[in-house]
Write an enzyme that holds these catalytic residues in place. Sequence first.
Site, PDB file in Angstrom:
ATOM      1  N   ASP A  13       0.879  -1.190   0.000  1.00 40.70           N
ATOM      2  CA  ASP A  13       0.000   0.000   0.000  1.00 40.70           C
ATOM      3  C   ASP A  13       0.915   1.238   0.000  1.00 40.70           C
ATOM      4  O   ASP A  13       0.870   2.062   0.896  1.00 40.70           O
ATOM      5  CB  ASP A  13      -0.956   0.010   1.208  1.00 40.70           C
ATOM      6  CG  ASP A  13      -0.244   0.076   2.543  1.00 40.70           C
ATOM      7  OD1 ASP A  13       0.900  -0.421   2.627  1.00 40.70           O
ATOM      8  OD2 ASP A  13      -0.816   0.628   3.512  1.00 40.70           O
ATOM      9  N   ASP A  17       7.599   3.471   3.794  1.00 42.13           N
ATOM     10  CA  ASP A  17       8.377   2.257   4.114  1.00 42.13           C
ATOM     11  C   ASP A  17       8.060   1.120   3.155  1.00 42.13           C
ATOM     12  O   ASP A  17       8.905   0.257   2.913  1.00 42.13           O
ATOM     13  CB  ASP A  17       8.216   1.839   5.585  1.00 42.13           C
ATOM     14  CG  ASP A  17       6.789   1.509   5.959  1.00 42.13           C
ATOM     15  OD1 ASP A  17       5.853   2.120   5.416  1.00 42.13           O
ATOM     16  OD2 ASP A  17       6.608   0.618   6.825  1.00 42.13           O
ATOM     17  N   ASP A  18       6.866   1.120   2.549  1.00 47.13           N
ATOM     18  CA  ASP A  18       6.606   0.143   1.480  1.00 47.13           C
ATOM     19  C   ASP A  18       7.569   0.413   0.316  1.00 47.13           C
ATOM     20  O   ASP A  18       8.058  -0.532  -0.314  1.00 47.13           O
ATOM     21  CB  ASP A  18       5.177   0.293   0.931  1.00 47.13           C
ATOM     22  CG  ASP A  18       4.115   0.071   1.980  1.00 47.13           C
ATOM     23  OD1 ASP A  18       3.529  -1.004   2.053  1.00 47.13           O
ATOM     24  OD2 ASP A  18       3.887   1.019   2.762  1.00 47.13           O
ATOM     25  N   ASN A  42      -2.353   2.946   3.389  1.00 54.00           N
ATOM     26  CA  ASN A  42      -1.705   4.223   3.712  1.00 54.00           C
ATOM     27  C   ASN A  42      -2.320   5.363   2.913  1.00 54.00           C
ATOM     28  O   ASN A  42      -2.464   6.484   3.407  1.00 54.00           O
ATOM     29  CB  ASN A  42      -0.218   4.160   3.357  1.00 54.00           C
ATOM     30  CG  ASN A  42       0.593   3.358   4.348  1.00 54.00           C
ATOM     31  OD1 ASN A  42       0.310   3.391   5.542  1.00 54.00           O
ATOM     32  ND2 ASN A  42       1.596   2.656   3.853  1.00 54.00           N
ATOM     33  N   THR A 127       2.679  -6.118   2.816  1.00 49.56           N
ATOM     34  CA  THR A 127       3.122  -5.007   3.670  1.00 49.56           C
ATOM     35  C   THR A 127       2.039  -3.945   3.841  1.00 49.56           C
ATOM     36  O   THR A 127       2.318  -2.829   4.254  1.00 49.56           O
ATOM     37  CB  THR A 127       4.415  -4.348   3.115  1.00 49.56           C
ATOM     38  OG1 THR A 127       4.096  -3.706   1.878  1.00 49.56           O
ATOM     39  CG2 THR A 127       5.525  -5.357   2.902  1.00 49.56           C
ATOM     40  N   ASN A 162       0.059   0.974  17.199  1.00 51.26           N
ATOM     41  CA  ASN A 162       0.528   2.285  16.738  1.00 51.26           C
ATOM     42  C   ASN A 162      -0.601   3.145  16.163  1.00 51.26           C
ATOM     43  O   ASN A 162      -0.371   4.284  15.764  1.00 51.26           O
ATOM     44  CB  ASN A 162       1.680   2.148  15.727  1.00 51.26           C
ATOM     45  CG  ASN A 162       1.275   1.405  14.462  1.00 51.26           C
ATOM     46  OD1 ASN A 162       0.158   0.907  14.351  1.00 51.26           O
ATOM     47  ND2 ASN A 162       2.175   1.336  13.498  1.00 51.26           N
ATOM     48  N   GLU A 168      -2.252  -2.448  15.469  1.00 46.85           N
ATOM     49  CA  GLU A 168      -1.270  -1.983  14.478  1.00 46.85           C
ATOM     50  C   GLU A 168      -2.021  -1.599  13.208  1.00 46.85           C
ATOM     51  O   GLU A 168      -3.042  -2.220  12.878  1.00 46.85           O
ATOM     52  CB  GLU A 168      -0.252  -3.123  14.239  1.00 46.85           C
ATOM     53  CG  GLU A 168       0.840  -2.838  13.217  1.00 46.85           C
ATOM     54  CD  GLU A 168       0.386  -2.983  11.782  1.00 46.85           C
ATOM     55  OE1 GLU A 168       0.862  -2.231  10.925  1.00 46.85           O
ATOM     56  OE2 GLU A 168      -0.489  -3.850  11.513  1.00 46.85           O
ATOM     57  N   PHE A 169      -1.503  -0.634  12.453  1.00 48.56           N
ATOM     58  CA  PHE A 169      -2.246  -0.044  11.342  1.00 48.56           C
ATOM     59  C   PHE A 169      -2.762  -1.066  10.321  1.00 48.56           C
ATOM     60  O   PHE A 169      -3.940  -1.025   9.931  1.00 48.56           O
ATOM     61  CB  PHE A 169      -1.396   1.024  10.628  1.00 48.56           C
ATOM     62  CG  PHE A 169      -2.098   1.624   9.433  1.00 48.56           C
ATOM     63  CD1 PHE A 169      -3.066   2.604   9.595  1.00 48.56           C
ATOM     64  CD2 PHE A 169      -1.833   1.171   8.141  1.00 48.56           C
ATOM     65  CE1 PHE A 169      -3.747   3.130   8.504  1.00 48.56           C
ATOM     66  CE2 PHE A 169      -2.506   1.689   7.043  1.00 48.56           C
ATOM     67  CZ  PHE A 169      -3.466   2.679   7.222  1.00 48.56           C
ATOM     68  N   ASN A 170      -1.897  -1.944   9.809  1.00 50.40           N
ATOM     69  CA  ASN A 170      -2.323  -2.825   8.700  1.00 50.40           C
ATOM     70  C   ASN A 170      -3.470  -3.744   9.100  1.00 50.40           C
ATOM     71  O   ASN A 170      -4.354  -4.029   8.294  1.00 50.40           O
ATOM     72  CB  ASN A 170      -1.145  -3.672   8.193  1.00 50.40           C
ATOM     73  CG  ASN A 170      -0.152  -2.841   7.407  1.00 50.40           C
ATOM     74  OD1 ASN A 170      -0.491  -1.767   6.905  1.00 50.40           O
ATOM     75  ND2 ASN A 170       1.078  -3.316   7.323  1.00 50.40           N
ATOM     76  N   HIS A 254       9.325  -0.677   8.994  1.00 50.42           N
ATOM     77  CA  HIS A 254       8.427  -1.816   9.202  1.00 50.42           C
ATOM     78  C   HIS A 254       8.464  -2.773   7.993  1.00 50.42           C
ATOM     79  O   HIS A 254       8.709  -3.971   8.137  1.00 50.42           O
ATOM     80  CB  HIS A 254       6.981  -1.332   9.329  1.00 50.42           C
ATOM     81  CG  HIS A 254       6.702  -0.373  10.432  1.00 50.42           C
ATOM     82  ND1 HIS A 254       6.592  -0.750  11.743  1.00 50.42           N
ATOM     83  CD2 HIS A 254       6.453   0.964  10.415  1.00 50.42           C
ATOM     84  CE1 HIS A 254       6.283   0.288  12.486  1.00 50.42           C
ATOM     85  NE2 HIS A 254       6.201   1.346  11.706  1.00 50.42           N
ATOM     86  N   ASP A 255       8.137  -2.211   6.834  1.00 50.72           N
ATOM     87  CA  ASP A 255       7.921  -3.060   5.659  1.00 50.72           C
ATOM     88  C   ASP A 255       9.218  -3.649   5.088  1.00 50.72           C
ATOM     89  O   ASP A 255       9.224  -4.832   4.701  1.00 50.72           O
ATOM     90  CB  ASP A 255       7.159  -2.275   4.578  1.00 50.72           C
ATOM     91  CG  ASP A 255       5.756  -1.899   5.054  1.00 50.72           C
ATOM     92  OD1 ASP A 255       5.276  -2.504   6.031  1.00 50.72           O
ATOM     93  OD2 ASP A 255       5.144  -1.003   4.444  1.00 50.72           O
TER      94      ASP A 255
HETATM   95  C1  BDR Z   1       2.487  -0.298   8.798  1.00 47.71           C
HETATM   96  O1  BDR Z   1       1.540   0.748   8.604  1.00 47.71           O
HETATM   97  C2  BDR Z   1       1.870   1.501   7.481  1.00 47.71           C
HETATM   98  O2  BDR Z   1       1.682   2.869   7.718  1.00 47.71           O
HETATM   99  C3  BDR Z   1       3.286   1.159   7.131  1.00 47.71           C
HETATM  100  O3  BDR Z   1       3.495   1.234   5.739  1.00 47.71           O
HETATM  101  C4  BDR Z   1       3.458  -0.242   7.649  1.00 47.71           C
HETATM  102  O4  BDR Z   1       3.105  -1.202   6.679  1.00 47.71           O
HETATM  103  C5  BDR Z   1       3.119  -0.112  10.165  1.00 47.71           C
HETATM  104  O5  BDR Z   1       2.144  -0.194  11.152  1.00 47.71           O
HETATM  105 CA    CA Z   2       2.711  -0.597   4.358  1.00 51.27          CA
END
Ligand code: BDR
Ligand code: CA
Length: 328
Positions: A13, A17-18, A42, A127, A162, A168-170, A254-255
């Site tokens: 996405d 970091d992707d 994202n 990711t 986070n 966590e976001f994903n 992260h990714d």
């Molecule tokens: C994940 O959330 C996204 O914002 C980042 O790309 C990463 O995949 C971290 O929580």
């Molecule tokens: Ca990501």
Amino acid sequence: MSQQPDCLFVDVDTGIDDAFALLYACAEPHARLVGVSTVVGNVSLASATRNTRAVLALAGRGDVAVAPGAAVPLAPEQNDARAVHGATGLGYATLPEPAEPAHAVHAVDALIAAARGHAGRLILVATGPLTNVALAVMREPELPRLVKRFVIMGGAYCVHGNVTPSAEFNIWHDPEAARIVFRAFGGPGGAPVVAVGLDVTRQATIDGAGLGALAARLGATPRALALSQFLEDSARFYFERMERQTGRRFLIMHDPLAVAVALDPTLVETRRAAVDVETAGRLTPGATIVDWEGRWGRLANAEVAVSVDAERFRAKFIDAMVRLAADR
Ligand code: BDR
Ligand code: CA
């Protein structure tokens, strides 16, 4: 045993970091990147797809087909993460409009075709939110038995979240999809979910000094300069946000760590356990729940990363960027 090399398929996405993770994937000498799919997360699906194509072009891999997938999560829509990644998703970086068009094939079809076409040697990495993978496994229930390895960046197992205190976001962005995926993988003969969550990714950081040292090693070819400029401009946006939040300028990779683990599982220590996802909690939607003591009596469906050799990861990331800059 097959003599053919492993292949890599990444669902992203693209976000900052992707983008770093895609660059890492393009630099891998042992597992060729055979496909990429995109998902809302994202940023919008359109932005994620555009960013992905532009980053692959930067890496000299504009030939890799980018298949757009889900434009909305299975569950009601959640917020995106433009506050973290910037309005376009790539911070302050600007990349040329990609020449290659997006693939006409949907992400789900591309993913299943790659798994069938490279059965037993496809390494699948996700990711972003798990919407595409959930749709794929509903369409092709054999997916966990077709892939060699399945790694996600997602979840917070023994640590806080986070995006909410527990999520966590994903996973939070599409908990229904995550639940489908965790329930589908890890059955008899099937790959488990290798879960690279915040427990380990928070240690995979890079700061301005690290990026400076990286840039110094890339050299001054046009490719190297474009790469350094991209890394610096995208990271700067993230640095500024972290500085406002924590007083320190750094980026959490992260990714890229998930991609690195997919290619070298020895970077993390994992514990096998049953994992499920909270979809209905009032305070906890998107929380990843681990049954460390086997109280559910379920098959362990995941390998949860619990520690990481962050120094070795950083060194591998830098080496990958050097290889990429030198390529061609
Ligand atoms: C994940 O959330 C996204 O914002 C980042 O790309 C990463 O995949 C971290 O929580
Ligand atoms: Ca990501």
